[in-house]
Every structure is written in structure tokens, then in C-alpha cells.
Design a protein around this motif. Structure first.
Motif, PDB file in Angstrom:
ATOM      1  N   TRP A  81       7.371   5.862 -24.015  1.00  0.00           N
ATOM      2  CA  TRP A  81       8.356   4.684 -23.937  1.00  0.00           C
ATOM      3  C   TRP A  81       7.212   3.717 -23.473  1.00  0.00           C
ATOM      4  CZ3 TRP A  81      12.633   4.200 -26.091  1.00  0.00           C
ATOM      5  CH2 TRP A  81      12.338   5.047 -27.378  1.00  0.00           C
ATOM      6  N   ARG A  90       5.684   1.950 -25.940  1.00  0.00           N
ATOM      7  CA  ARG A  90       6.401   1.213 -27.337  1.00  0.00           C
ATOM      8  C   ARG A  90       6.758  -0.220 -26.231  1.00  0.00           C
ATOM      9  NH1 ARG A  90      11.420   0.552 -27.733  1.00  0.00           N
ATOM     10  NH2 ARG A  90      12.436  -0.513 -30.579  1.00  0.00           N
ATOM     11  N   THR A  91       6.585  -0.339 -25.512  1.00  0.00           N
ATOM     12  CA  THR A  91       7.125  -1.305 -24.782  1.00  0.00           C
ATOM     13  C   THR A  91       6.193  -2.446 -24.761  1.00  0.00           C
ATOM     14  OG1 THR A  91       9.020  -0.076 -23.158  1.00  0.00           O
ATOM     15  CG2 THR A  91       7.664  -2.244 -22.241  1.00  0.00           C
ATOM     16  N   ASP A 142       8.133   5.701 -17.061  1.00  0.00           N
ATOM     17  CA  ASP A 142       8.398   5.875 -19.018  1.00  0.00           C
ATOM     18  C   ASP A 142       9.700   6.515 -18.968  1.00  0.00           C
ATOM     19  OD1 ASP A 142       6.617   6.142 -21.329  1.00  0.00           O
ATOM     20  OD2 ASP A 142       7.977   8.082 -20.874  1.00  0.00           O
ATOM     21  N   HIS A 143       9.942   7.048 -17.628  1.00  0.00           N
ATOM     22  CA  HIS A 143      11.553   7.770 -17.733  1.00  0.00           C
ATOM     23  C   HIS A 143      12.484   6.966 -17.630  1.00  0.00           C
ATOM     24  CE1 HIS A 143      14.314  10.680 -17.311  1.00  0.00           C
ATOM     25  NE2 HIS A 143      14.682  10.421 -16.330  1.00  0.00           N
ATOM     26  N   LEU A 188      11.951   3.597 -18.161  1.00  0.00           N
ATOM     27  CA  LEU A 188      12.448   3.014 -19.842  1.00  0.00           C
ATOM     28  C   LEU A 188      13.143   3.165 -21.178  1.00  0.00           C
ATOM     29  CD1 LEU A 188       8.896   1.409 -19.391  1.00  0.00           C
ATOM     30  CD2 LEU A 188      10.312   0.282 -19.940  1.00  0.00           C
ATOM     31  N   MET A 189      12.737   4.566 -21.114  1.00  0.00           N
ATOM     32  CA  MET A 189      13.168   5.197 -22.191  1.00  0.00           C
ATOM     33  C   MET A 189      15.020   4.620 -22.041  1.00  0.00           C
ATOM     34  SD  MET A 189      13.798   9.342 -22.340  1.00  0.00           S
ATOM     35  CE  MET A 189      15.074   9.624 -21.482  1.00  0.00           C
ATOM     36  N   THR A 218      15.916   1.346 -23.267  1.00  0.00           N
ATOM     37  CA  THR A 218      15.467   1.035 -24.149  1.00  0.00           C
ATOM     38  C   THR A 218      16.978   1.676 -25.057  1.00  0.00           C
ATOM     39  OG1 THR A 218      13.446   0.967 -23.910  1.00  0.00           O
ATOM     40  CG2 THR A 218      14.682   0.161 -26.319  1.00  0.00           C
ATOM     41  N   ALA A 224      16.980   8.409 -29.260  1.00  0.00           N
ATOM     42  CA  ALA A 224      15.832   8.189 -28.999  1.00  0.00           C
ATOM     43  C   ALA A 224      15.209   9.106 -28.097  1.00  0.00           C
ATOM     44  CB  ALA A 224      16.410   7.124 -27.701  1.00  0.00           C
ATOM     45  N   ARG A 269      12.703  12.346 -24.799  1.00  0.00           N
ATOM     46  CA  ARG A 269      11.508  11.685 -24.191  1.00  0.00           C
ATOM     47  C   ARG A 269      10.505  12.067 -25.087  1.00  0.00           C
ATOM     48  NH1 ARG A 269       8.392  10.541 -20.802  1.00  0.00           N
ATOM     49  NH2 ARG A 269       8.193  11.720 -18.670  1.00  0.00           N
ATOM     50  N   ALA A 275      11.034   8.142 -31.017  1.00  0.00           N
ATOM     51  CA  ALA A 275      12.171   6.887 -30.704  1.00  0.00           C
ATOM     52  C   ALA A 275      11.536   7.170 -32.093  1.00  0.00           C
ATOM     53  CB  ALA A 275      11.436   5.245 -30.140  1.00  0.00           C
TER      54      ALA A 275
END
Length: 320
Positions: free
Chosen positions: A145, A148-149, A252-253, A255-256, A259, A283, A285, A288
Motif C-alpha cells: 500500500w 501503490r500510494t 502501509d496498514h 493506507l490500505m 484506500t 483490497a 493486506r 489490490a
């Protein structure tokens, strides 16, 4: 010893299975009006068959007008234009492939990205004036994540210069879960046809984790030789160093969840993408991706109905 009649019955039965498998391969790609060459049909068969047996079945289907041949292409439609459109699409795809490889070489420089492959229609050597360049992306474990961001912040900038169609990053997995969960003819063909362009060892591991595709496509070989090896990039390494800690794990967690929440709202509001389909994303862990229930399942059902009709048509022809 088996009698001549028994051997003949077995041979006829085997030829029928081969013909059915040929029809199945053509039926799948016919959903996109995409005819196949002899070699392509063989690669997309659901079972292994001998070359002589395959050629006999192909000749039978052609002679009985269950399929049609136009130059090197075979189609379910008696329409030469499907072959002409394919040739035009192949030419367009060849032009886009250079752009796709250049884009892939750029995207691999983003933090935590370990593999880039061309996917979608371009990976099947097909494109038109409205085609996007789709990418399948593999990231470091537990940093999907963040990766991806970073990449989608860049994607927002591409809209300013009209290059957004060159960077369609719509399917991510990370190295902790390389195996594709949905196992069906659609995902098998998608995995088998992606073109790795960056991260040779990453995709070697990916294919090892997805040997199940041979259950659907026993004749198809993977394309490891197309991928470049990973290279070190100073800025990429520096940013990764900043987030290889608890802060990075928390981000990361977080942002998941952010999103996923935004995409769930889009789906609930039935917002449409540029192709007129409801926007949705699955989505987790370690992934995506487009929500399978919004496309895969409908496509597979359409394929099954199409194939069922073709097999019935062949059965009827045998009764005449």
C-alpha cells in the motif's frame, strides 16, 4: 487385445474431446472478436493433445463449418473482418509495446516495487485507438500500500499531461502472497499472458507460486526471458530505508484502510469508470485488484453459455 472397433471408438472419442477443446479456446477469445492462429489455439487448449490428433480435429471443424479459416487465423465467425481487425490491432499493439516497456522501466524505480509486467489486451498483442497500457505489479511483502500510494500520486500527475492511459496500474500483489486466489480460466489466461518487463527473479517466484495454471493451460509456457533483472536505485533505496520500520508498517496498514474505504464508497455510490462499469476494488493486506465479482464471474458465465451452445451445435452436426 483390444478389437479394431474398440480402438476406433476410443480414437473417435479422443478426437471429439480435442474438437471440444479447440472450440473452447476459440470461444474464449471470440468474446473479444479475436481469432487465433493454429499455434495459439494449441497453446490455449485445456488438455494436452498430439499434433496429428489436433490437426485432424482442426480440419474436421473447418470442413464442417463449425469454425472458419481466414489466412492464418481461425474464428467462430464466418467474417473475414475479424481477421482484418486482428491484424490492425496487432500492428497497433506493436507500436504501444515500446511505450509500455519504457513505462515499466520507470515504474520499477518506485519504492518497494519488485516486478512489473504488461497485462490486459496489450499482453495478448491486441490494441485499438482507445487502449490503455495495463500493468501487473509485484511489491515487497507488507509494503504494497505504500508502493501503490507512491505510484498513484504519480498517476495523478499524468492526468495533467494527458498520459494517464499509459500508466494503468490496476492489479497489485506482494511477495508474501504471490499465488492468485481466484483459480479459473480467466485468471489462468491472464497469468499466462502477462509480459514481465522488470524483475526476472521476482516473476520466477511468481510463476512457481502459480503452477496451478497448468491445470487450465497445460501447453502454455511462461515468459521469464522478457524481464530485466532488478537494479539498485539510490533514491528508491533511501526512501525504503526511511520506511523499513514500525512507522512504515503502520503507514502501509493505514493506507490500505483509507484506500479501501474510498473505493467502497465509490462502489456504493455506483460511480462509473471511463468504460461505463461500476468502480470497485478488492483490497487486502497483500493485494489490490479489480473486484472479481464485478467482472470475472460475469465473463466466465458468458463464456460457459457460449461454449455450451457451441458444443450442442457440434453434437447436432454429428446426428445429421
Amino acid at each position: 487385445m483390444k478389437s479394431i472397433a474398440t480402438i476406433s471408438q476410443q480414437n473417435n472419442r479422443q478426437l471429439l474431446i480435442t474438437r471440444n477443446n479447440i472450440l473452447a479456446a476459440l470461444a474464449y477469445f471470440d468474446m473479444w472478436d479475436y481469432p487465433l492462429t493454429r499455434g495459439e489455439i494449441y497453446l490455449f487448449l485445456e488438455r494436452k493433445h498430439g499434433q496429428n490428433e489436433f490437426d485432424q480435429a482442426l480440419t474436421y471443424l473447418t470442413n464442417n463449418k463449425l469454425i472458419f479459416r481466414f489466412d492464418q487465423f481461425y474464428s467462430l465467425k464466418n467474417d473475414y473482418m475479424v481477421a482484418a481487425r486482428r491484424l490492425k490491432g496487432n500492428k497497433k499493439a506493436a507500436g504501444l509495446m515500446t511505450k509500455a516497456k519504457e513505462a515499466g522501466a520507470f515504474l520499477i524505480k518506485f519504492p518497494y516495487v519488485r516486478g512489473i509486467a504488461i497485462s490486459g489486451s496489450l499482453s495478448k498483442n491486441c490494441a485499438d485507438d482507445n487502449s490503455d497500457i495495463d500493468f501487473f505489479i509485484i511489491t515487497t511483502a507488507n509494503r504494497l500500500w505504500l508502493a501503490r500510494t507512491f505510484m498513484h500520486l504519480f498517476k495523478k500527475l499524468t492526468f495533467l499531461v494527458g498520459k494517464q492511459h499509459n500508466y494503468c496500474m490496476n492489479y497489485y500483489v506482494d511477495e508474501a502472497q504471490l499465488q492468485i486466489v481466484e483459480k479459473n480460466i480467466y485468471t489462468a489466461i491472464e497469468v499466462a499472458t502477462i509480459i514481465p518487463v522488470e524483475g526476472d527473479t521476482t516473476f520466477e517466484n511468481f510463476y512457481k507460486a502459480n503452477t496451478w495454471i497448468s491445470d487450465f493451460l497445460p501447453n502454455k509456457c511462461m515468459r521469464l526471458a522478457t524481464a530485466n533483472p532488478l537494479r539498485k536505485h539510490r533514491i528508491k533505496s533511501f526512501i525504503e530505508l526511511l520506511f523499513n520500520n514500525r512507522l512504515g508498517a503502520w503507514l502501509d496498514h493505514t493506507l490500505m484502510h483509507i484506500t479501501a474505504g474510498r473505493w467502497n464508497k465509490k462502489t456504493e455510490q455506483k460511480k462509473l469508470n471511463m468504460r461505463g462499469a461500476v468502480m470497485s476494488m478488492a483490497a487486502g493486506r497483500h493485494f489490490a485488484k479489480p473486484a472479481p465479482e464485478n467482472f470475472q464471474q460475469r465473463l466466465i458465465e458468458r463464456y460457459r453459455l457460449k461454449l455450451s451452445g457451441l458444443l450442442q451445435e457440434q453434437e447436432d452436426s454429428l446426428m445429421r
